[in-house]
Design an enzyme around this catalytic site. Structure first.
Site, PDB file in Angstrom:
ATOM      1  N   CYS A 158       0.893  -1.238   0.085  1.00 36.82           N
ATOM      2  CA  CYS A 158       0.107   0.136   0.040  1.00 36.82           C
ATOM      3  C   CYS A 158       0.740   1.217   0.093  1.00 36.82           C
ATOM      4  O   CYS A 158       0.150   2.297  -0.176  1.00 36.82           O
ATOM      5  CB  CYS A 158      -1.075  -0.001   1.265  1.00 36.82           C
ATOM      6  SG  CYS A 158      -1.975  -1.295   1.286  1.00 36.82           S
ATOM      7  N   HIS A 199      12.186   1.258   5.465  1.00 40.24           N
ATOM      8  CA  HIS A 199      12.093  -0.273   5.214  1.00 40.24           C
ATOM      9  C   HIS A 199      12.432  -1.155   6.461  1.00 40.24           C
ATOM     10  O   HIS A 199      13.662  -0.910   6.766  1.00 40.24           O
ATOM     11  CB  HIS A 199      13.035  -0.657   3.977  1.00 40.24           C
ATOM     12  CG  HIS A 199      12.364  -1.760   3.179  1.00 40.24           C
ATOM     13  ND1 HIS A 199      12.050  -3.050   3.872  1.00 40.24           N
ATOM     14  CD2 HIS A 199      11.935  -1.949   1.963  1.00 40.24           C
ATOM     15  CE1 HIS A 199      11.696  -4.054   2.957  1.00 40.24           C
ATOM     16  NE2 HIS A 199      11.374  -3.246   1.666  1.00 40.24           N
TER      17      HIS A 199
END
Length: 458
Positions: free
Chosen positions: A187, A266
């Site tokens: 997303c 990340h």
């Protein structure tokens, strides 16, 4: 006498020669100086960060016949292979999800029994992306032939040829158009695409980049009975967005926003984070998206890391002092202090936080100390359109525009959360005040009905 005349003539000739030499030297010096100044100017402007403008964007709105209420969803689900326990579980999830009764599912999912194929998935994809691209090109007046770069992201459906190839073929784009197809990035891929566009626009002058963000629902309905894989059935809905970016200085006056910052986080090095949103087969070999019980905690941690990186770049000086003092006290002096959460209301006027679900939005509202008004675009997007994955943050921005909230100089923070696990953010500054009377977007026809009071309708 002749000797004197010859001497005078020689001296005069020598003087003329010296004068000519000086003139030539001066001309050469001017040429070299001009070249040097030109080279230095070129190097300066080449190394300087180029401004990135958002001309406009468009969010896809499906036809009225594809609206699906909770009751209709459950009626269709009852015709599938779900157990009674799974049906009851999905019903409870729907009631607590924050989704309203007017979200959209693609046409193929209205068939009973539901038996989709690649052709159905392509039809959904083409309907969404062509619809949004047509609208953004119409709104900006930019011709498809002028596009230099295409960046498309669709996480769960990656056909061959790619989504980018579908776009290039449909619009008959020139052969030297450069395309990037992002898959499996969840997303938050829409903001990853924006960051990639920013990098490209720093290198290639006078360019347009088209970003297309969507998710495919048709081939990704889970038809098993594992609870953690049933949740996406209730949250994800049909939608997509097209965003047109430029670095042309002439586009400044016609653009809506300027991109200020992008920050990418990340957390994939941690196994828990990597597998908290995981596509896999259940014990019966049925493919689905598994959402682990750690998802909320993982999302909070990723958001905290991203905000920690973003804050020093955008915080006012007074807030920076408090933030750094707290950080040093906790990390260097090992003092028992609660992590300092900056007052985001001093940094941003508008927030577009990925509407992963009502529970996640509740946590973010509390942790970031946001008001109901500030989180309203996220809640209303979840209610009206559901979780449309990477395009959700654009429905939220469109909501603020339709409400007439965007004023010149306002700062907008977009936050995307996605599989991996990733948290990405983008900061925009409004170039001009946006008046609803001149806007055309997915909310305009019904914006007067919002906001709705969630407790009263769910």
């Amino acid at each position: 006498m002749c000797i004197c005349q010859e001497a005078a003539l020689s001296f005069s000739t020598m003087e003329d020669t010296i004068t000519s030499f000086n003139l030539i030297s001066l001309i050469l010096a001017l040429i070299c100086s001009t070249y040097l100044l030109g080279s230095l100017a070129k190097a300066y402007f080449s190394s300087r960060a180029r401004k990135v403008f958002l001309l406009d964007f468009a969010c896809y709105k499906a036809v009225h016949s594809l609206r699906i209420s909770h009751d209709v969803f459950m009626k269709h689900a009852a015709g599938e292979v779900f157990s009674e326990e799974s049906l009851e579980f999905q019903k409870n999830i729907l009631e607590k999800s924050g989704l309203g009764h007017s979200t959209y599912l693609p046409e193929a999912m209205w068939r009973v029994p539901f038996n989709p194929c690649m052709a159905d998935a392509r039809e959904e994809l083409q309907t969404v992306i062509y619809g949004s691209i047509d609208e953004v090109l119409s709104k900006t007046g930019v011709k498809a032939a002028d596009l230099g770069f295409i960046i498309a992201n669709c996480s769960l459906f990656n056909p061959t040829p790619s989504v980018c190839s579908m776009i290039i073929n449909h619009y008959k784009l020139k052969s030297n158009v450069v395309s990037y197809n992002l898959g499996g990035m969840g997303c938050s891929a829409g903001l990853i695409a924006v960051d990639l566009a920013k990098q490209l626009l720093q290198v290639h002058i006078n360019s347009y980049v088209l970003v297309v963000s969507t998710e495919n629902i048709t081939l990704n309905l889970y038809k098993g009975n594992k609870r953690s894989m049933l949740v996406p059935n209730c949250l994800f809905r049909m939608g997509g967005a097209a965003i047109l970016l430029s670095n042309r200085l002439s586009d400044h006056k016609n653009s809506k926003y300027q991109l200020i910052r992008t920050v990418r986080t990340h957390k994939g090095s941690e196994d828990r984070d990597h597998k908290c949103t995981y596509q896999e087969e259940d014990s019966n070999g049925i493919i689905g998206l598994n959402l682990s019980k750690d998802l909320a905690k993982v999302a909070e941690d990723a958001l905290r890391t991203n905000i920690t990186s973003l804050c020093p770049l955008v915080l006012p000086f007074s807030q920076k002092i408090l933030f750094v003092t707290n950080f040093i006290g906790r990390r260097a002096l090992f003092m028992k202090m609660v992590p300092y959460v900056p007052d985001f209301k001093l940094m941003f006027e508008h927030f577009c936080i990925h509407p992963g679900g009502k529970g996640l939005l509740d946590k973010f509202e509390k942790n970031l100390k946001l008001s109901e008004w500030q989180l309203e675009p996220s809640r209303m997007t979840l209610y009206r359109f559901g979780n449309t994955s990477s395009s959700s943050v654009w429905y939220e921005l469109a909501y603020s525009e339709a409400k007439g909230r965007i004023q010149r100089g306002d700062r907008v923070l977009q936050i995307g959360l996605g599989a991996g696990f990733k948290c990405n953010s983008a900061v925009w500054s409004a170039i001009r005040t946006l008046y609803p009377s001149t806007e055309k977007n997915a909310w305009m026809e019904e914006i007067e009905s919002f906001p709705v009071h969630m407790d009263a309708v769910l």
